[in-house]
Scaffold this motif. Structure first.
Motif, PDB file in Angstrom:
ATOM      1  N   PRO A   1       0.818  -1.231   0.000  1.00 29.44           N
ATOM      2  CA  PRO A   1       0.000   0.000   0.000  1.00 29.44           C
ATOM      3  C   PRO A   1       0.843   1.269   0.000  1.00 29.44           C
ATOM      4  O   PRO A   1       0.481   2.255  -0.651  1.00 29.44           O
ATOM      5  CB  PRO A   1      -0.822  -0.134   1.294  1.00 29.44           C
ATOM      6  CG  PRO A   1      -0.092  -1.131   2.144  1.00 29.44           C
ATOM      7  CD  PRO A   1       0.586  -2.058   1.195  1.00 29.44           C
ATOM      8  N   GLY A   2       1.965   1.270   0.733  1.00 31.79           N
ATOM      9  CA  GLY A   2       2.816   2.454   0.725  1.00 31.79           C
ATOM     10  C   GLY A   2       3.359   2.741  -0.662  1.00 31.79           C
ATOM     11  O   GLY A   2       3.481   3.904  -1.070  1.00 31.79           O
ATOM     12  N   ALA A   3       3.718   1.694  -1.406  1.00 30.55           N
ATOM     13  CA  ALA A   3       4.224   1.879  -2.767  1.00 30.55           C
ATOM     14  C   ALA A   3       3.134   2.414  -3.681  1.00 30.55           C
ATOM     15  O   ALA A   3       3.392   3.249  -4.560  1.00 30.55           O
ATOM     16  CB  ALA A   3       4.765   0.553  -3.295  1.00 30.55           C
ATOM     17  N   LYS A   4       1.919   1.943  -3.478  1.00 32.50           N
ATOM     18  CA  LYS A   4       0.814   2.437  -4.305  1.00 32.50           C
ATOM     19  C   LYS A   4       0.592   3.925  -4.079  1.00 32.50           C
ATOM     20  O   LYS A   4       0.303   4.672  -5.018  1.00 32.50           O
ATOM     21  CB  LYS A   4      -0.456   1.655  -3.993  1.00 32.50           C
ATOM     22  CG  LYS A   4      -0.431   0.211  -4.484  1.00 32.50           C
ATOM     23  CD  LYS A   4      -1.744  -0.502  -4.152  1.00 32.50           C
ATOM     24  CE  LYS A   4      -1.729  -1.930  -4.683  1.00 32.50           C
ATOM     25  NZ  LYS A   4      -2.994  -2.645  -4.370  1.00 32.50           N
ATOM     26  N   ARG A   5       0.721   4.367  -2.842  1.00 24.46           N
ATOM     27  CA  ARG A   5       0.564   5.801  -2.564  1.00 24.46           C
ATOM     28  C   ARG A   5       1.733   6.600  -3.115  1.00 24.46           C
ATOM     29  O   ARG A   5       1.562   7.687  -3.662  1.00 24.46           O
ATOM     30  CB  ARG A   5       0.452   6.023  -1.051  1.00 24.46           C
ATOM     31  CG  ARG A   5      -0.845   5.549  -0.444  1.00 24.46           C
ATOM     32  CD  ARG A   5      -1.022   6.092   0.980  1.00 24.46           C
ATOM     33  NE  ARG A   5       0.068   5.684   1.854  1.00 24.46           N
ATOM     34  CZ  ARG A   5       0.058   4.572   2.591  1.00 24.46           C
ATOM     35  NH1 ARG A   5      -0.992   3.772   2.536  1.00 24.46           N
ATOM     36  NH2 ARG A   5       1.079   4.263   3.354  1.00 24.46           N
ATOM     37  N   ALA A   6       2.939   6.080  -2.930  1.00 25.45           N
ATOM     38  CA  ALA A   6       4.140   6.816  -3.331  1.00 25.45           C
ATOM     39  C   ALA A   6       4.375   6.780  -4.830  1.00 25.45           C
ATOM     40  O   ALA A   6       5.093   7.625  -5.355  1.00 25.45           O
ATOM     41  CB  ALA A   6       5.367   6.252  -2.615  1.00 25.45           C
ATOM     42  N   PHE A   7       3.803   5.813  -5.502  1.00 23.76           N
ATOM     43  CA  PHE A   7       4.136   5.632  -6.909  1.00 23.76           C
ATOM     44  C   PHE A   7       3.764   6.851  -7.739  1.00 23.76           C
ATOM     45  O   PHE A   7       4.492   7.252  -8.651  1.00 23.76           O
ATOM     46  CB  PHE A   7       3.412   4.395  -7.450  1.00 23.76           C
ATOM     47  CG  PHE A   7       3.745   4.082  -8.873  1.00 23.76           C
ATOM     48  CD1 PHE A   7       2.818   4.296  -9.888  1.00 23.76           C
ATOM     49  CD2 PHE A   7       5.002   3.602  -9.214  1.00 23.76           C
ATOM     50  CE1 PHE A   7       3.143   4.017 -11.198  1.00 23.76           C
ATOM     51  CE2 PHE A   7       5.325   3.320 -10.518  1.00 23.76           C
ATOM     52  CZ  PHE A   7       4.382   3.531 -11.520  1.00 23.76           C
ATOM     53  N   GLY A   8       2.658   7.474  -7.380  1.00 21.78           N
ATOM     54  CA  GLY A   8       2.253   8.650  -8.147  1.00 21.78           C
ATOM     55  C   GLY A   8       3.164   9.830  -7.925  1.00 21.78           C
ATOM     56  O   GLY A   8       3.252  10.720  -8.756  1.00 21.78           O
ATOM     57  N   GLU A   9       3.884   9.868  -6.776  1.00 18.90           N
ATOM     58  CA  GLU A   9       4.786  10.971  -6.500  1.00 18.90           C
ATOM     59  C   GLU A   9       6.150  10.776  -7.136  1.00 18.90           C
ATOM     60  O   GLU A   9       6.895  11.730  -7.315  1.00 18.90           O
ATOM     61  CB  GLU A   9       4.967  11.115  -4.978  1.00 18.90           C
ATOM     62  CG  GLU A   9       3.646  11.316  -4.240  1.00 18.90           C
ATOM     63  CD  GLU A   9       3.817  11.217  -2.738  1.00 18.90           C
ATOM     64  OE1 GLU A   9       2.815  11.311  -2.036  1.00 18.90           O
ATOM     65  OE2 GLU A   9       4.989  11.050  -2.306  1.00 18.90           O
ATOM     66  N   ALA A  10       6.440   9.523  -7.463  1.00 17.94           N
ATOM     67  CA  ALA A  10       7.761   9.259  -8.028  1.00 17.94           C
ATOM     68  C   ALA A  10       7.771   9.586  -9.508  1.00 17.94           C
ATOM     69  O   ALA A  10       6.805   9.323 -10.212  1.00 17.94           O
ATOM     70  CB  ALA A  10       8.123   7.783  -7.833  1.00 17.94           C
TER      71      ALA A  10
END
Length: 689
Positions: free
Chosen positions: A677-686
């Protein structure tokens, strides 16, 4: 004369009439028995399909002498007549047994029947030997017997056993007014070097009496005898060669016969180069070999492997089947034991071996795809002893048909529904469950629920689990619980988990009510439930309610929640209080409260980090938190390789700290794909790589 003989003679007559009309030749009727001269001086004559045998203009004197040994040959007047010979009794191998059908299907006209008829007509006039040769299973015996029934009508036929002394035949027949024939199926068995065999002088004596000898031989036996001294009698034979493979016109005769015998129709469609006669003969032999192989001391795995392909074909999957599917299906036959005695390689080798050099039980299509031999698929429809296709096999067939565009899922589903209904009518509760699954797969929710309810009422735990889930999804928790409990007790892990969640929710409602009415125990238990799902603040409020009521057991819970907040001194007070009250679990937390050194922490995780992804990633976090990111990186990678999405997420974070946004994006993407879940949230910021 029986009905089949009449039909056969009429068919052959029609064929010959057509031949005569096209060639202008006239076929004479069956020859009348010639008058026997008083003297023993006879004309020995004949002709050959391939050349002269005993020239028609040759006159010889043949002296018939009574044998010096007693004859074991029965009275010729008791011999059966040619048109009444039963094919199976006189050497034809029976086809597969079908109720209401004869052991040998009706005779189908062959392309060489005309040549055989000509040879038999000449032999009927002049005597001599007519021989039908061909490969094994070419239909030699059936063709020769059919020709005798047509061209030697009225002839009495003697079929001696192997080893019978034939030397007394001429004296036995001499002076009789009837017409006689000798039937020697597999003629090579009568040509050996023993006394009383068929040899040129004996054949000449029989020919002088206008007796006809009709025989068959395999081509290899014919070639071997021609090279041996005892094969000289073959020089005098009228030879008719019969091919094993049937021509298109011969196959067409099967369907023109309008007999409706399914064995003939299947053979004409599927036999290919093997030929119709071989197909009919081998069908019962192959079926019996395959069926008996199920025993543990024979080829149980080979039997099961072929049965898997056969059952899937019975389900409608008649195309190529991958070996993985056959291996999956073949393990599930409860009535086949001893699979462990035979390897999969040996089983496959047994299944694909060509029986009699012609037909296997399992046929390779392309690559590693296979299908059951058509001869077995067609025979399966006629064998009552073959068990119905098991439900799990239908399940595999439905799954395959759903994903493989080569098959019509609707057709396979319709066949499965009919099979499941028959099984359900016979009392099979698993079939009720299967009907529910089938209806569910077709989007028929109401019908599926009806089947699942019937199955659950009959004791089918899997269906109870399905009903429990359906009810829970509709918010009918209390109605779902007994169904889920039944499934959980039967080992359904998902049902057990769902039941636990429903009971947990009900327990929370009960604890709330208890706490609201002043129960400190209920307040503590409510706090434990809240803490378990991460609601730390509300858990503390529940613990405080119990503490204000001076409920001593809440001390351990208060200590644990302060440990979570890293308030070790406060936690130690609460845990010491609980330990002094006899709480052994609280005492364990006191010694020590935390791991003292980095080395001990590394040892704690490293024990399982090589084989468990969670521990590998956790070890990476420990090293990174202590300023050692270079050592953390390989542990994150190991965690990812062992299926831990957190390892990929931490690698992304490291790359982001290093300013490598492209590589960070790659690892965020991998972690998100694994569900972190953390990657799913962060993916859009990367940034995109």
């Amino acid at each position: 004369m029986d009905e089949e003989s009449v039909e056969r003679i009429a068919a052959r007559a029609a064929m010959h009439h057509a031949r005569e009309a096209s060639t202008g030749a006239r076929r004479p009727g069956a020859p009348a028995p010639p008058a026997r001269p008083a003297a023993v001086r006879n004309t020995v004559s004949g002709g050959s399909v391939h050349g002269p045998v005993i020239q028609a203009d040759t006159i010889s004197t043949v002296t018939i002498q009574a044998p010096a040994f007693p004859s074991a040959v029965p009275d010729p007047e008791t011999w059966p007549v040619a048109e009444n010979l039963d094919p199976v009794t006189f050497g034809v191998r029976p086809a597969e047994r079908v109720p209401g059908r004869r052991a040998a299907p009706p005779y189908i006209l062959r392309a060489r029947d005309g040549d055989l008829d000509t040879a038999l007509e000449q032999a009927a006039q002049d005597g001599g030997l007519v021989l039908v040769i061909g490969e094994p299973f070419a239909g030699k015996t059936r063709t020769a017997l059919a020709g005798m029934a047509d061209q030697l009508r009225g002839f009495r036929v003697f079929a001696p056993a192997r080893g019978t002394d034939l030397r007394g035949l001429p004296a036995l027949l001499n002076g009789r007014r009837g017409r006689y024939a000798v039937w020697l199926d597999d003629l090579d068995g009568y040509l050996d070097d023993g006394e009383g065999r068929l040899e040129p002088r004996l054949l000449a004596q029989l020919a002088a009496l206008k007796a006809v000898v009709v025989g068959t031989m395999r081509e290899d036996a014919y070639d071997a005898c021609r090279a041996a001294p005892h094969g000289r009698v073959l020089d005098l034979a009228r030879i008719v060669e019969l091919a094993r493979e049937w021509s298109p016109s011969e196959r067409e005769q099967v369907f023109l016969a309008h007999d409706g015998d399914p064995r003939l129709a299947d053979a004409a469609r599927s036999s290919g180069p093997v030929g119709v006669a071989a197909y009919l003969t081998l069908s019962p032999l192959l079926w019996e070999e395959w069926w008996r192989a199920r025993r543990a001391d024979r080829h149980p795995r080979g039997h099961a492997l072929v049965r898997a392909a056969l059952d899937l074909a019975r389900c409608g999957l008649t195309g190529p089947l991958p070996m993985d599917l056959l291996l999956k299906v073949h393990e599930g036959y409860a009535d086949v034991t001893g699979l462990e005695r035979e390897s999969a390689e040996d089983a496959l080798a047994w299944a694909v071996a060509r029986r009699h050099g012609l037909l296997p039980l399992l046929v390779r299509v392309t690559g590693d795809t296979w299908r059951a031999a058509p001869i077995l698929v067609e025979a399966a429809a006629r064998h009552d002893e073959l068990p119905a296709v098991p439900g799990p096999v239908w399940g595999c067939a439905l799954e395959t048909a759903r994903t493989d565009p080569a098959y019509d899922y609707g057709e396979v589903a319709a066949a499965a529904r009919a099979a499941f209904r028959r099984a359900a009518d016979d009392g099979d509760t698993t079939a009720l469950h299967s009907l529910g699954l089938l209806a569910e797969s077709l989007g028929q929710g109401e019908e599926a629920e009806q089947w699942f309810r019937r199955a659950a009422a009959a004791g089918e735990a899997r269906s109870a689990g399905r009903i429990g889930r359906l009810l829970a999804e509709r918010g009918e928790d209390r109605a779902a619980e007994p169904f889920l409990e039944t499934a959980a007790e039967a080992g359904d892990a998902e049902a057990a988990t769902l039941l636990g969640k429903l009971l947990q929710a009900r327990a929370e409602r009960c604890f709330k009510a208890g706490a609201r009415h002043g129960s400190p125990e209920a307040a503590q238990l409510l706090g434990d439930l809240r803490l378990a799902r991460g609601d730390v603040d509300n858990a503390l409020y529940s613990y405080l309610d119990a503490a204000w009521a001076q409920y001593e057991p809440v001390a351990r819970s208060m200590g644990l929640i302060h440990l979570l907040w890293r308030e070790h001194k406060v936690a130690e007070v609460w845990l010491r209080r609980a330990a002094d009250s006899g709480d052994a679990c609280a005492a364990d937390f006191l010694d020590p409260l935390s791991v003292d050194t980095l080395e001990r922490a590394v040892e704690f995780f490293q024990d399982d980090a090589e084989r468990r992804g969670f521990d590998a990633s956790n070890l990476g976090v420990l090293l990174e938190e202590h300023g050692r990111p270079g050592e953390a990186r390989p542990w994150y990678l190991k965690g990812y390789e062992q299926g831990d999405a957190y390892g990929a997420f931490r690698l992304a974070e490291l790359h982001k700290k290093d300013g490598d946004d492209a590589e960070a994006g790659t690892w965020y993407r991998k972690a998100a794909a694994m569900g972190h879940p953390g990657a799913k949230r962060a993916f859009g910021e990367a940034p995109e790589p």
